[in-house]
Design a protein around this motif. Structure first.
Motif, short mmCIF file in Angstrom:
data_model
loop_
_atom_site.label_atom_id
_atom_site.label_comp_id
_atom_site.label_asym_id
_atom_site.label_seq_id
_atom_site.Cartn_x
_atom_site.Cartn_y
_atom_site.Cartn_z
N PHE A 48 60.16 -8.69 -14.03
CA PHE A 48 59.78 -7.70 -15.04
C PHE A 48 59.89 -8.26 -16.46
N GLN A 49 60.75 -9.25 -16.65
CA GLN A 49 60.91 -9.79 -18.00
C GLN A 49 59.69 -10.60 -18.44
N VAL A 50 59.14 -11.40 -17.56
CA VAL A 50 57.98 -12.21 -17.92
C VAL A 50 56.75 -11.34 -18.22
N PRO A 51 56.36 -10.38 -17.35
CA PRO A 51 55.20 -9.56 -17.69
C PRO A 51 55.40 -8.72 -18.94
N ALA A 52 56.63 -8.26 -19.17
CA ALA A 52 56.91 -7.48 -20.38
C ALA A 52 56.69 -8.33 -21.62
N MET A 53 57.04 -9.62 -21.54
CA MET A 53 56.82 -10.53 -22.66
C MET A 53 55.34 -10.81 -22.87
N ALA A 54 54.55 -10.68 -21.81
CA ALA A 54 53.11 -10.99 -21.89
C ALA A 54 52.30 -9.83 -22.47
N MET A 55 52.90 -8.63 -22.52
CA MET A 55 52.16 -7.44 -22.95
C MET A 55 52.74 -6.88 -24.25
N GLU A 56 51.90 -6.21 -25.01
CA GLU A 56 52.34 -5.56 -26.24
C GLU A 56 53.24 -4.38 -25.90
#
Length: 221
Positions: A48-56
């Motif tokens: 969840f940390q990586v996709p959260a970093m990829a999105m605004e």
């Protein structure tokens, strides 16, 4: 938008994902509700940390374990990622300051316990945030059949009501089929993508020893 692989290497220093991590991340980024059943130390937080970093926007993380939240927030900060935790026992003024920081401070992660979701002041702020992902850690806690049933987890559904278009990822290392079905129902996940990794641990061995003097053998072990 940076690719998940680029984010993984830039912030975590890894050049490749563990099994199923990339598939789970792709599911989240595509906007699907997702369930990740990975063994302990299987790298659930990356999912969840990586996709959260990829999105605004900001990722809201619900966790029942104060020590785990503090550890993850500390690790994120060490990597130069803005994260905060709404811990228990916080004075009202301090809580309001943290909530204001969440609204205006360009934070990427907001960790809180399910009990915090009962507070009106917290709910009011959460409604105003630009949320990109809702992550529910130890998600089995919402199930009455889970081994750590925690009634306050019922409050997690309020996040779905506040942000109906935001994907939810449920993460756990503990879920029978019955618990999994109940968790999906209680979290109101919509046709979730479910990913299950093998729980076989090659570094763990079970054995039975027949001994005449058990106490002596225990001392030897």
């Amino acid at each position: 938008m940076k690719s998940p692989a680029t984010i993984l290497q830039e912030y975590w220093g890894y050049t490749s994902f563990r099994p199923l991590q990339e598939e789970i991340i792709d599911s989240v980024i595509s906007g699907k509700d997702t369930v990740a059943l990975l063994p302990t130390s299987g790298g659930k937080s990356i999912c969840f940390q990586v996709p959260a970093m990829a999105m605004e926007g900001i990722c809201i993380v619900v966790s029942p374990l104060v020590a785990l939240m503090a550890d993850q927030v500390s690790n994120l900060k060490q990597r130069g990622i803005k994260a905060m935790q709404l811990s228990g026992g916080m004075a009202s003024q301090d809580l309001q300051t943290q909530l204001d920081n969440a609204r205006y401070g360009n934070y990427k992660f907001l960790y809180l316990s399910p009990e915090r979701l009962q507070q009106e002041v917290v709910q009011s702020t959460l409604k105003q945030l630009s949320v990109n992902l809702i992550a529910v850690d130890e998600a089995h806690c919402i199930s009455q059949w889970g081994n750590d049933f925690r009634p306050a987890y019922k409050n997690v559904v309020s996040l779905r009501e506040m942000h109906p278009l935001v994907p939810v990822i449920a993460l756990t290392a503990t879920a029978t089929n019955e618990v999994l079905d109940d968790t999906i129902k209680e979290l109101q996940l919509e046709i979730p993508a479910v990913f299950k990794a093998s729980f076989t641990r090659a570094n763990i061995r079970y054995g039975v020893l027949k001994e005449e003097d058990k106490l002596y053998r225990l001392q030897q072990l």
